[in-house]
Scaffold this active site. Sequence first.
Site, mmCIF file in Angstrom:
data_model
loop_
_atom_site.group_PDB
_atom_site.id
_atom_site.type_symbol
_atom_site.label_atom_id
_atom_site.label_comp_id
_atom_site.label_asym_id
_atom_site.label_seq_id
_atom_site.Cartn_x
_atom_site.Cartn_y
_atom_site.Cartn_z
ATOM 1 N N ASP A 144 -8.255 -4.822 -0.126
ATOM 2 C CA ASP A 144 -8.331 -5.493 -1.282
ATOM 3 C C ASP A 144 -8.124 -6.962 -1.562
ATOM 4 O O ASP A 144 -8.893 -7.852 -2.332
ATOM 5 C CB ASP A 144 -8.225 -4.672 -2.783
ATOM 6 C CG ASP A 144 -8.812 -3.546 -2.718
ATOM 7 O OD1 ASP A 144 -10.164 -3.425 -2.456
ATOM 8 O OD2 ASP A 144 -8.322 -2.453 -3.277
ATOM 9 N N HIS A 151 0.993 -1.157 0.163
ATOM 10 C CA HIS A 151 -0.037 0.083 0.170
ATOM 11 C C HIS A 151 1.040 1.242 -0.116
ATOM 12 O O HIS A 151 1.850 1.234 0.626
ATOM 13 C CB HIS A 151 -1.069 0.022 1.356
ATOM 14 C CG HIS A 151 -1.851 0.952 0.967
ATOM 15 N ND1 HIS A 151 -1.949 2.293 1.088
ATOM 16 C CD2 HIS A 151 -3.270 0.740 0.665
ATOM 17 C CE1 HIS A 151 -3.028 2.865 1.026
ATOM 18 N NE2 HIS A 151 -3.982 1.962 0.715
HETATM 19 N N1 ACO Z 1 4.311 -7.545 -4.986
HETATM 20 C C1 ACO Z 1 5.739 -7.702 -5.162
HETATM 21 N N2 ACO Z 1 6.311 -6.629 -4.903
HETATM 22 C C2 ACO Z 1 5.819 -5.212 -4.366
HETATM 23 C C3 ACO Z 1 4.552 -5.308 -4.378
HETATM 24 C C4 ACO Z 1 3.559 -6.393 -4.846
HETATM 25 N N3 ACO Z 1 2.361 -6.397 -4.521
HETATM 26 N N4 ACO Z 1 4.050 -4.088 -4.089
HETATM 27 C C5 ACO Z 1 5.245 -3.316 -3.979
HETATM 28 N N5 ACO Z 1 6.326 -4.245 -4.369
HETATM 29 C C6 ACO Z 1 7.738 -4.081 -4.164
HETATM 30 C C7 ACO Z 1 8.282 -3.206 -5.378
HETATM 31 O O1 ACO Z 1 8.642 -3.977 -6.511
HETATM 32 C C8 ACO Z 1 9.293 -2.151 -4.788
HETATM 33 O O2 ACO Z 1 10.462 -2.976 -4.773
HETATM 34 P P1 ACO Z 1 12.027 -2.460 -4.775
HETATM 35 O O3 ACO Z 1 11.836 -1.558 -3.565
HETATM 36 O O4 ACO Z 1 12.889 -3.572 -4.505
HETATM 37 O O5 ACO Z 1 12.019 -1.913 -6.032
HETATM 38 C C9 ACO Z 1 8.866 -1.843 -3.536
HETATM 39 O O6 ACO Z 1 8.098 -3.043 -3.026
HETATM 40 C C10 ACO Z 1 8.081 -0.824 -3.108
HETATM 41 O O7 ACO Z 1 7.085 -0.655 -4.015
HETATM 42 P P2 ACO Z 1 6.427 0.706 -4.824
HETATM 43 O O8 ACO Z 1 5.819 0.243 -6.173
HETATM 44 O O9 ACO Z 1 7.697 1.927 -4.945
HETATM 45 O O10 ACO Z 1 5.444 0.985 -3.661
HETATM 46 P P3 ACO Z 1 4.339 2.139 -4.159
HETATM 47 O O11 ACO Z 1 3.882 2.905 -2.711
HETATM 48 O O12 ACO Z 1 4.512 3.168 -5.208
HETATM 49 O O13 ACO Z 1 3.153 1.194 -4.513
HETATM 50 C C11 ACO Z 1 1.040 -0.032 -4.538
HETATM 51 C C12 ACO Z 1 1.972 0.771 -3.619
HETATM 52 C C13 ACO Z 1 0.718 0.473 -5.917
HETATM 53 C C14 ACO Z 1 -0.015 -0.599 -3.675
HETATM 54 C C15 ACO Z 1 2.041 -1.468 -4.904
HETATM 55 O O14 ACO Z 1 2.078 -2.032 -3.488
HETATM 56 C C16 ACO Z 1 0.989 -2.598 -5.661
HETATM 57 O O15 ACO Z 1 1.444 -2.609 -6.923
HETATM 58 N N6 ACO Z 1 0.442 -3.340 -4.966
HETATM 59 C C17 ACO Z 1 -0.276 -4.570 -5.488
HETATM 60 C C18 ACO Z 1 -1.580 -3.874 -6.264
HETATM 61 C C19 ACO Z 1 -2.754 -3.388 -5.198
HETATM 62 O O16 ACO Z 1 -2.925 -4.336 -4.215
HETATM 63 N N7 ACO Z 1 -3.390 -2.339 -5.155
HETATM 64 C C20 ACO Z 1 -4.388 -1.736 -4.158
HETATM 65 C C21 ACO Z 1 -4.068 -0.658 -3.194
HETATM 66 S S1 ACO Z 1 -5.151 -0.511 -2.098
HETATM 67 C C22 ACO Z 1 -6.369 0.433 -2.583
HETATM 68 O O17 ACO Z 1 -6.185 0.902 -3.821
HETATM 69 C C23 ACO Z 1 -7.769 0.285 -1.917
#
Ligand code: ACO
Length: 428
Positions: free
Chosen positions: A364, A307
């Site tokens: 979610d 998140h």
């Molecule tokens: N699976 C695997 N790796 C992940 C995931 C995931 N679901 N989420 C983040 N990471 C990793 C990234 O690759 C990154 O790794 P790194 O530091 O080695 O490059 C690190 O964790 C940080 O991730 P970011 O993308 O920079 O985090 P950000 O805060 O931008 O993204 C987000 C948050 C979009 C929710 C992300 O975690 C994601 O894509 N999750 C899956 C989609 C999801 O469940 N969305 C629902 C959000 S809740 C809502 O909207 C109600």
Amino acid sequence: MANTATIEIDGKKYDFPLVKGTENEIAIDITKLRAATEGVITIDPGFKNTGSCESAITFLDGEKGILRYRGYSIDEVAENADFLEVAYLLIFGELPTKEQNDKFHEDIKAESYVDEDVKKIIEAFPKSAHPMGIISSLTSALTAFNPSSVNVESEEDMYKSVVRLLGKMPVLVAWTYRKKAGLPLDYGDNSLGYVENILKMMFKKPNGEYIQNKVLVDALDKLLILHADHEQNCSTSTVRIVGSSHAGLFASISAGISALWGPLHGGANQAVLEMLEAIQADGGDTKKYMAKAKDKNDPFRLMGFGHRVYKNFDPRARIIKKSADDVLSQLGIKEPILNIAEGLEQEALKDQYFVDRKLYPNVDFYSGIIYRAMGIPTDMFTVMFAIGRLPGWIAQWREMRLKKEPIGRPRQIYTGATERKFVPVDER
Ligand code: ACO
């Protein structure tokens, strides 16, 4: 603590005031940055460090896993209030009195129909249309059927628009679902509560009674409450920014619905279920998918994990996990994909990659499981989220307009070609 922050550029110092919120959050107020520095701006793709506004609606602390609506903790609200009470609280700032609450319910019921011509618009969509696209279009179309603009300074005008939207949205959602399911489009039953009515409007068969199931009514009510607001997320920021151009309420909310559609935002609930089904179809090997999620050369992400702001746990996820467990056990549902979900959750919680990056199941991850138990098709999950988020969007839109916020218009750092001469086509 100091009241200013100093920025030094080329040996020249500039002081900027600090802004402090009621929960002691601190921001550097850079509204005068460009003018003072003659053109320097900040850059922050994804706005990870940028506050777009001051807001008195929702407080969340991602590190501590706190979420409060107008000061009330999400746990207390989800336990004690119903969805419309929460909607009133978010939009108007206080919990309604008994009289206000009763009137609110009645006024919403009085608006729970749409112009019959809306059926013609629904007819025109192809079978392949995604329900989020339909709902976004229909919400925008409401402007055509209700052309008068909302005067945010008029309590009466604002109230009317709120009850109108809250009344009509479930009809649009139910019709969208029923059209795709080949069921006749019908109206609800005003003797029912808001959530019971949504379920009946969606699922009543033309040849039989719809029997309410209290477990499902309570679970949906809770889900809507948990989704009702989440401060400046992608769709809410969209609603505020579209509204900042003084586009109407319905148009702004329609834009918010489009933003919510994306799989990184509200679309994640659909993506979670599709991911679980794909893992099942591929033999149910959760370890293989854990490895894919960690592989930087593989675009696969574990949907429903992580998140932008919760880097500890998502307080909504805890509440909804319990709700999901209750629904499944009380309905006696045992599905293999739920074992896959359980397996992924257990593995991720102890996996170093996920622990290091503070990636926990978000709301979610579980909401899709409940929607599925309710018989809601996967592509309607995000639409259900949109019903829940409606009060938050309205509250944030109203706050933005009441505060007379300027039009949202970020700047950029240009990195393209510098000036060059145009070459006619036959000389290129
Ligand atoms: N699976 C695997 N790796 C992940 C995931 C995931 N679901 N989420 C983040 N990471 C990793 C990234 O690759 C990154 O790794 P790194 O530091 O080695 O490059 C690190 O964790 C940080 O991730 P970011 O993308 O920079 O985090 P950000 O805060 O931008 O993204 C987000 C948050 C979009 C929710 C992300 O975690 C994601 O894509 N999750 C899956 C989609 C999801 O469940 N969305 C629902 C959000 S809740 C809502 O909207 C109600």
